[in-house]
Design a protein around this motif. Structure first.
Motif, PDB file in Angstrom:
ATOM      1  N   LEU A 209       0.833  -1.202   0.000  1.00 39.63           N
ATOM      2  CA  LEU A 209       0.000   0.000   0.000  1.00 39.63           C
ATOM      3  C   LEU A 209       0.873   1.260   0.000  1.00 39.63           C
ATOM      4  O   LEU A 209       1.975   1.259   0.561  1.00 39.63           O
ATOM      5  CB  LEU A 209      -0.921   0.004   1.223  1.00 39.63           C
ATOM      6  CG  LEU A 209      -2.040  -1.031   1.230  1.00 39.63           C
ATOM      7  CD1 LEU A 209      -2.772  -1.014   2.570  1.00 39.63           C
ATOM      8  CD2 LEU A 209      -3.029  -0.797   0.090  1.00 39.63           C
ATOM      9  N   TRP A 211       1.905   3.825   1.634  1.00 43.08           N
ATOM     10  CA  TRP A 211       1.860   4.376   2.989  1.00 43.08           C
ATOM     11  C   TRP A 211       2.350   5.818   3.059  1.00 43.08           C
ATOM     12  O   TRP A 211       1.888   6.597   3.902  1.00 43.08           O
ATOM     13  CB  TRP A 211       2.691   3.505   3.930  1.00 43.08           C
ATOM     14  CG  TRP A 211       2.129   2.140   4.131  1.00 43.08           C
ATOM     15  CD1 TRP A 211       2.664   0.954   3.751  1.00 43.08           C
ATOM     16  CD2 TRP A 211       0.891   1.814   4.773  1.00 43.08           C
ATOM     17  NE1 TRP A 211       1.854  -0.090   4.100  1.00 43.08           N
ATOM     18  CE2 TRP A 211       0.750   0.409   4.736  1.00 43.08           C
ATOM     19  CE3 TRP A 211      -0.122   2.577   5.363  1.00 43.08           C
ATOM     20  CZ2 TRP A 211      -0.344  -0.250   5.274  1.00 43.08           C
ATOM     21  CZ3 TRP A 211      -1.211   1.916   5.898  1.00 43.08           C
ATOM     22  CH2 TRP A 211      -1.318   0.526   5.853  1.00 43.08           C
ATOM     23  N   ASP A 253      -7.631   3.492  -6.127  1.00 40.63           N
ATOM     24  CA  ASP A 253      -8.398   2.882  -5.039  1.00 40.63           C
ATOM     25  C   ASP A 253      -8.226   1.368  -4.975  1.00 40.63           C
ATOM     26  O   ASP A 253      -8.439   0.752  -3.918  1.00 40.63           O
ATOM     27  CB  ASP A 253      -9.894   3.187  -5.216  1.00 40.63           C
ATOM     28  CG  ASP A 253     -10.227   4.643  -4.965  1.00 40.63           C
ATOM     29  OD1 ASP A 253      -9.447   5.320  -4.268  1.00 40.63           O
ATOM     30  OD2 ASP A 253     -11.263   5.110  -5.484  1.00 40.63           O
ATOM     31  N   TRP A 256      -6.506  -0.612  -2.067  1.00 38.78           N
ATOM     32  CA  TRP A 256      -7.211  -0.510  -0.789  1.00 38.78           C
ATOM     33  C   TRP A 256      -8.468  -1.369  -0.798  1.00 38.78           C
ATOM     34  O   TRP A 256      -8.825  -1.971   0.226  1.00 38.78           O
ATOM     35  CB  TRP A 256      -7.556   0.949  -0.517  1.00 38.78           C
ATOM     36  CG  TRP A 256      -6.345   1.822  -0.447  1.00 38.78           C
ATOM     37  CD1 TRP A 256      -5.735   2.478  -1.487  1.00 38.78           C
ATOM     38  CD2 TRP A 256      -5.568   2.114   0.717  1.00 38.78           C
ATOM     39  NE1 TRP A 256      -4.641   3.162  -1.034  1.00 38.78           N
ATOM     40  CE2 TRP A 256      -4.512   2.959   0.312  1.00 38.78           C
ATOM     41  CE3 TRP A 256      -5.673   1.746   2.049  1.00 38.78           C
ATOM     42  CZ2 TRP A 256      -3.566   3.444   1.207  1.00 38.78           C
ATOM     43  CZ3 TRP A 256      -4.733   2.226   2.958  1.00 38.78           C
ATOM     44  CH2 TRP A 256      -3.695   3.061   2.533  1.00 38.78           C
ATOM     45  N   ARG A 260      -9.297  -4.704   1.623  1.00 42.05           N
ATOM     46  CA  ARG A 260     -10.503  -4.996   2.400  1.00 42.05           C
ATOM     47  C   ARG A 260     -10.957  -6.435   2.177  1.00 42.05           C
ATOM     48  O   ARG A 260     -11.386  -7.112   3.119  1.00 42.05           O
ATOM     49  CB  ARG A 260     -11.621  -4.025   2.021  1.00 42.05           C
ATOM     50  CG  ARG A 260     -12.818  -4.178   2.954  1.00 42.05           C
ATOM     51  CD  ARG A 260     -13.979  -3.333   2.554  1.00 42.05           C
ATOM     52  NE  ARG A 260     -15.083  -3.551   3.485  1.00 42.05           N
ATOM     53  CZ  ARG A 260     -16.356  -3.396   3.180  1.00 42.05           C
ATOM     54  NH1 ARG A 260     -16.709  -3.007   1.964  1.00 42.05           N
ATOM     55  NH2 ARG A 260     -17.296  -3.614   4.078  1.00 42.05           N
ATOM     56  N   LEU A 287     -11.875   0.362   6.239  1.00 48.92           N
ATOM     57  CA  LEU A 287     -11.860   0.176   4.788  1.00 48.92           C
ATOM     58  C   LEU A 287     -13.266   0.207   4.197  1.00 48.92           C
ATOM     59  O   LEU A 287     -13.442   0.541   3.022  1.00 48.92           O
ATOM     60  CB  LEU A 287     -11.166  -1.142   4.445  1.00 48.92           C
ATOM     61  CG  LEU A 287      -9.660  -1.147   4.714  1.00 48.92           C
ATOM     62  CD1 LEU A 287      -9.059  -2.515   4.427  1.00 48.92           C
ATOM     63  CD2 LEU A 287      -8.949  -0.067   3.895  1.00 48.92           C
ATOM     64  N   HIS A 290     -13.748   3.747   3.589  1.00 48.99           N
ATOM     65  CA  HIS A 290     -13.008   4.089   2.365  1.00 48.99           C
ATOM     66  C   HIS A 290     -13.832   3.749   1.132  1.00 48.99           C
ATOM     67  O   HIS A 290     -13.953   4.549   0.193  1.00 48.99           O
ATOM     68  CB  HIS A 290     -11.681   3.320   2.369  1.00 48.99           C
ATOM     69  CG  HIS A 290     -10.847   3.522   1.142  1.00 48.99           C
ATOM     70  ND1 HIS A 290     -11.092   2.863  -0.041  1.00 48.99           N
ATOM     71  CD2 HIS A 290      -9.761   4.302   0.918  1.00 48.99           C
ATOM     72  CE1 HIS A 290     -10.197   3.232  -0.946  1.00 48.99           C
ATOM     73  NE2 HIS A 290      -9.381   4.100  -0.382  1.00 48.99           N
ATOM     74  N   ARG A 332      -7.770   6.256   4.650  1.00 45.94           N
ATOM     75  CA  ARG A 332      -6.451   5.643   4.465  1.00 45.94           C
ATOM     76  C   ARG A 332      -5.517   6.017   5.622  1.00 45.94           C
ATOM     77  O   ARG A 332      -4.736   5.184   6.096  1.00 45.94           O
ATOM     78  CB  ARG A 332      -5.851   6.097   3.132  1.00 45.94           C
ATOM     79  CG  ARG A 332      -6.620   5.590   1.926  1.00 45.94           C
ATOM     80  CD  ARG A 332      -5.993   6.066   0.630  1.00 45.94           C
ATOM     81  NE  ARG A 332      -6.800   5.652  -0.521  1.00 45.94           N
ATOM     82  CZ  ARG A 332      -6.488   5.903  -1.785  1.00 45.94           C
ATOM     83  NH1 ARG A 332      -5.376   6.582  -2.061  1.00 45.94           N
ATOM     84  NH2 ARG A 332      -7.271   5.481  -2.769  1.00 45.94           N
ATOM     85  N   TRP A 339      -2.982  -0.039  11.475  1.00 49.60           N
ATOM     86  CA  TRP A 339      -2.288  -1.187  10.901  1.00 49.60           C
ATOM     87  C   TRP A 339      -1.088  -1.658  11.726  1.00 49.60           C
ATOM     88  O   TRP A 339      -0.950  -2.863  11.986  1.00 49.60           O
ATOM     89  CB  TRP A 339      -1.886  -0.859   9.470  1.00 49.60           C
ATOM     90  CG  TRP A 339      -1.108  -1.919   8.758  1.00 49.60           C
ATOM     91  CD1 TRP A 339       0.215  -1.898   8.447  1.00 49.60           C
ATOM     92  CD2 TRP A 339      -1.602  -3.174   8.259  1.00 49.60           C
ATOM     93  NE1 TRP A 339       0.588  -3.029   7.778  1.00 49.60           N
ATOM     94  CE2 TRP A 339      -0.512  -3.840   7.653  1.00 49.60           C
ATOM     95  CE3 TRP A 339      -2.845  -3.793   8.266  1.00 49.60           C
ATOM     96  CZ2 TRP A 339      -0.635  -5.091   7.058  1.00 49.60           C
ATOM     97  CZ3 TRP A 339      -2.977  -5.040   7.676  1.00 49.60           C
ATOM     98  CH2 TRP A 339      -1.886  -5.681   7.087  1.00 49.60           C
TER      99      TRP A 339
END
Length: 356
Positions: A209, A211, A253, A256, A260, A287, A290, A332, A339
């Motif tokens: 991801l 980050w 997207d 992400w 999920r 998520l 999101h 996010r 996380w």
């Protein structure tokens, strides 16, 4: 509402097949108990909140868990039966999720627009008094009501179809006799590597991801991430087509949304093994936020391309779109904050042992 598991920790002495059969039997039972109520409410008017809303949630929860177990522990099931079951469960999930999804999106977007257009003297919104706000609100309500009505019609057509009856028969069989392979006769410890693989897939996706972009609470920079088309020095870059922008946002997207899916699979794998969720339910919730904001932004972008709307209406829709994309960035950031606290509990087969 809490998406709580419906199984208890399993005995270490059981076989893998016994554990899987017990889990799937419980989920099939929940499915079969909820289905008559959901089908009975299919005739209610679109957008209403039926008495069986809880039953619909229970049905969707069971569908997700059965599908997750069939995916993660595929080696223990008859492959043809498992694939057919997953296909039909995915069909039902997509069918039932549409109408409430449109309803949530309408509430989200009208709420956001009302907040932005608030004229309170204590703190007016940036669209307070804007001429385009009422028209933009009416446009969103009209388009989402139409989409919700179409989804409701699709539900009416399918919930009494032969396809659904066949799926109900399949779940009835599942509640009494799960089609297992010889691999299911192994000790329950044979489930641990598959569950650990689901956790490893989630960890791998998490490492990929972006980050760095999600590291700040205010993700305004994320609105500029599409960049400008490349051009030769001295030339004006060509404008990006709307379809290109939509595709770029969808690609942005995608990691992400994939995360999920993997969070859910990891949650359900741990449930099968009777292990604690380790914060995965909270990650799933972030998520979900999101996904809701991403879908809402896409809906606004579609509304903004409606022919013959006024510039004022288009401007308001642009502000609402940006607001929802900032909600995406906010989700996010929240995921990034949670996380690191979840990762240590997801490493290695020990993570799926009951009572760890």
């Amino acid at each position: 509402m809490t998406d709580a598991p419906t199984t208890a920790p399993v005995a270490r002495a059981a076989t893998a097949g016994e554990v899987l059969a017990g889990y799937l039997t419980a989920q099939a039972g929940a499915f079969l108990r909820a289905l008559p109520q959901v089908v009975g409410e299919a005739g209610s008017r679109p957008g209403s909140l039926p008495a069986s809303a809880q039953a619909a949630d229970d049905l969707l929860r069971a569908v997700r868990r059965v599908g997750g177990a069939l995916h993660t522990f595929a080696a223990a099931f008859d492959p043809e039966w498992a694939q057919e079951s997953r296909t039909e469960l995915r069909w039902l999930l997509n069918l039932l999720a549409q109408e409430p999804g449109y309803q949530r999106r309408a509430a989200r977007l009208t709420g956001a627009l009302d907040s932005l257009a608030d004229t309170s003297p204590d703190g007016a919104g940036m669209l307070a008094g804007h001429a385009g706000a009422p028209k933009a609100r009416a446009l969103l309500e009209r388009q989402l009501t139409l989409a919700r009505t179409r989804a409701h019609t699709a539900v009416l057509q399918e919930l009494r179809s032969a396809r659904l009856h066949a799926l109900a028969d399949r779940m009835t069989l599942l509640s009494g006799e799960v089609p297992l392979t010889a691999a299911a006769a192994e000790p329950v410890a044979a489930l641990l590597p598959r569950a650990a693989a689901a956790l490893a897939a989630l960890l791998g996706a998490g490492e990929r991801l972006p980050w760095q972009r999600a590291a700040q609470a205010y993700g305004g920079a994320g609105l500029h991430r599409l960049g400008a088309p490349q051009a030769e020095p001295g030339e004006v870059p060509a404008a990006r087509a709307a379809a290109d922008a939509d595709a770029a946002l969808a690609a942005d997207d995608a990691p992400w949304l994939r995360a999920r899916i993997l969070v859910k699979r990891a949650r359900y794998a741990l449930e099968v093994c009777g292990a604690p969720g380790g914060g995965l339910a909270e990650l799933d919730g972030v998520l979900a936020r999101h996904r809701e904001a991403s879908d809402a932004a896409a809906t606004v972008a579609t509304a903004a391309r409606t022919p013959r709307i006024t510039p004022a209406t288009a401007y308001v829709l642009g502000v609402v779109h940006a607001d929802q994309r900032l909600e995406v960035e906010s989700a996010r950031y929240a995921f990034g904050r949670q996380w690191p606290g979840v990762v240590p509990g997801l490493v290695g087969p020990v993570a799926v042992l009951p009572g760890r």
